[in-house]
Design an enzyme around this catalytic site. Sequence first.
Site, short mmCIF file in Angstrom:
data_model
loop_
_atom_site.label_atom_id
_atom_site.label_comp_id
_atom_site.label_asym_id
_atom_site.label_seq_id
_atom_site.Cartn_x
_atom_site.Cartn_y
_atom_site.Cartn_z
N VAL A 16 16.37 53.07 62.78
CA VAL A 16 17.29 53.93 62.04
C VAL A 16 18.68 53.29 62.00
O VAL A 16 19.13 52.70 62.98
CB VAL A 16 17.32 55.35 62.68
CG1 VAL A 16 17.91 55.34 64.07
CG2 VAL A 16 18.05 56.34 61.80
N GLY A 19 19.79 49.54 58.13
CA GLY A 19 20.06 49.15 56.74
C GLY A 19 18.83 49.01 55.85
O GLY A 19 18.88 48.28 54.86
N LYS A 20 17.75 49.73 56.18
CA LYS A 20 16.52 49.63 55.35
C LYS A 20 16.78 50.09 53.92
O LYS A 20 16.47 49.40 52.96
CB LYS A 20 15.40 50.49 55.96
CG LYS A 20 15.01 50.16 57.37
CD LYS A 20 13.84 51.00 57.84
CE LYS A 20 14.12 52.47 57.97
NZ LYS A 20 14.98 52.81 59.11
N HIS A 82 8.50 53.91 58.87
CA HIS A 82 7.14 54.09 59.42
C HIS A 82 6.29 55.03 58.60
O HIS A 82 5.12 54.81 58.37
CB HIS A 82 7.24 54.83 60.76
CG HIS A 82 7.56 53.97 61.91
ND1 HIS A 82 8.64 53.16 61.95
CD2 HIS A 82 6.92 53.84 63.09
CE1 HIS A 82 8.67 52.58 63.11
NE2 HIS A 82 7.65 52.96 63.83
N ASN A 132 20.00 41.81 59.17
CA ASN A 132 20.98 42.42 58.25
C ASN A 132 22.37 42.55 58.88
O ASN A 132 22.52 42.46 60.09
CB ASN A 132 20.44 43.79 57.84
CG ASN A 132 21.22 44.40 56.69
OD1 ASN A 132 21.82 43.69 55.89
ND2 ASN A 132 21.24 45.72 56.61
N ASP A 135 27.70 40.44 57.45
CA ASP A 135 29.11 40.64 57.07
C ASP A 135 29.91 41.35 58.16
O ASP A 135 31.14 41.35 58.14
CB ASP A 135 29.20 41.45 55.78
CG ASP A 135 28.49 42.80 55.89
OD1 ASP A 135 29.19 43.82 55.98
OD2 ASP A 135 27.25 42.83 55.93
#
Length: 606
Positions: A16, A19-20, A82, A132, A135
Amino acid sequence: MEKKLRSPIVVVLGHVDHGKTSLLDKIRGTAVVKKEAGEMTQHVGASFIPSYVIERIAEPLKKIINFRLHIPGLLFIDTPGHEAFANLRRRGGSIADFAILVIDVIDGIKPQTIESIEILRSRRVPFLIAANKIDKIPGWRPYLDKPFIETIKMQDPSVQRALDNYIYNIIGGLMTLGFNVERFDRIRDFRRTVALIPVSAKTGEGLPELLAVLAGLTQQYMSDKLVYAEGPAKGVVLEVREEPGLGTTIDVIIYDGFIRKGDIFVTAGKEGYIYSHVRALLMPKPLDEMRAPSDRFMSVDEVYAAAGVKIVAPDLEGVVAGAPLRVVWDKNEIDDVGRKIYEEVKEIRIFSPDTAGVVVKADTLGTLEALIDMLKRRSIPIRIADVGPLSKNEALEALITKEKDKYSGVILLFNVDMLKDAKEIVENNKIPVFKNNIIYKLIEDYTQWIEKEKSEEIRRQLDNLYRPGKIRVLPGYIFRRSDPAIVGVEVLGGVIKPGYPLMREDGRRIGFIMQIQERGRGIDIARTGSSVAISIRGNVMVGRHFDEGDILYTDIPENHLIELVERFWNYLSDDEKIVLKEIVEIKRRSDKSYGLSVYLKLKSSH
């Protein structure tokens, strides 16, 4: 003749907040900008990224890596996580061909990362890692939408080193889980090594490599699996939905073959197989063609794998999400295909009335299967596992278990509710219910409750025993000499409570603690280091039975001693253990049989 390949089906997983969704949005958004006018990229429950779009996004890489794509493109499942992945189930695996495991490069591996890897491993789905949020590395200078191999060269050496350290933390963590991982541009053999691509969903950096590596890997190593079958469609039901004006519809991912308007298809419900015929195949309209929210779909005559499509057909009310779907061209095969599909559904569900286990209810077969997998891995017994809301009979089964084993007599609900009569049974009998729409959180809530309940149970049982305590009567703090004696004491070790018997260093009992006060306020327990006033009842007098400066101990009966050593040793503090050994030595001077059964264990423990 060159074999025709279908698009690989790709799912995005990860912890969680790693960044998915942002990554999926970035991929989809970039694809919309780069696509041809009129190209349909939005499917039902999925987004299609054509190969030419991938090649355009990865154009800057052509100078370094020469690649040509033969797959039509990539089909990304729209919902990350999931739960969506679990619904892409098929017997013994998944219809997903490949996964992107998103890991926050700074945060590293988290519990849901491990859960994601477990589910990928159990379904045998290969994956790559999107490291991810590059930056967010302190000092990072962003270059929008640039390839990682260009943007990394433009960073300060200290930033490059920081990134390497973060990446090697992830690599080390995954190595302990049995995976050989390396940064993609340092890999020689992609068949033996999991590729890690540093990316930023925010700036688009690394996206060209992510898509190029993903498309290249699936094309090169999975072409046999991606060979397109010119046959009846095979798919899985993602969702059963009521649509205004259309009635009950099913959203389906087709992973093989094709489906046409008018085709007969077979799927499954809870009570048996269901067959129907396609009235309409619907795909989302491109955003610029939508006239109103109700005008969301357009009708198509046929759909080829891999694709996400909404099927409008009669008699779909009982269909279970997660069920297989098969198109049948020969009506004589309906029964045979239907029985096989229903058998597959029945294999997942559990009804084991002889097991004192939990009752599990989920919204789809896929999430149910994932929950069962995770419960079994944790050796948690299951009495019932099924789809749909909790019924009265299932609540009664949980009650039967609760009467035998309170820790297993619970109900786990994933994205479903309780029927009214089931709710009454649950509330009247105080059956614990756990609800969550994140699989790993649901199980975590339950296991944490067990830990809390067990430690409460131990605390209650310990409260019924006299625990070891050692006190010194403080000189100058004799408030009352007798009836009851009231003195100031310092707790040198262990604990004291009202009701505890006290003895001298020679083993002679002098009375019981009546009350404990700290700064004039009554307290229930005093621990090591406390200075408190205690009142002692019994025929006891200061100066005759004990004096200022004396050391006193709690006087522990032998049956309490045995309980403390045999059952609660690990719950005693180190200073309690030391004091307990002193008490045993004192008691054994006058009674050699005292604590004999546990004496050797005490002598050998540290």
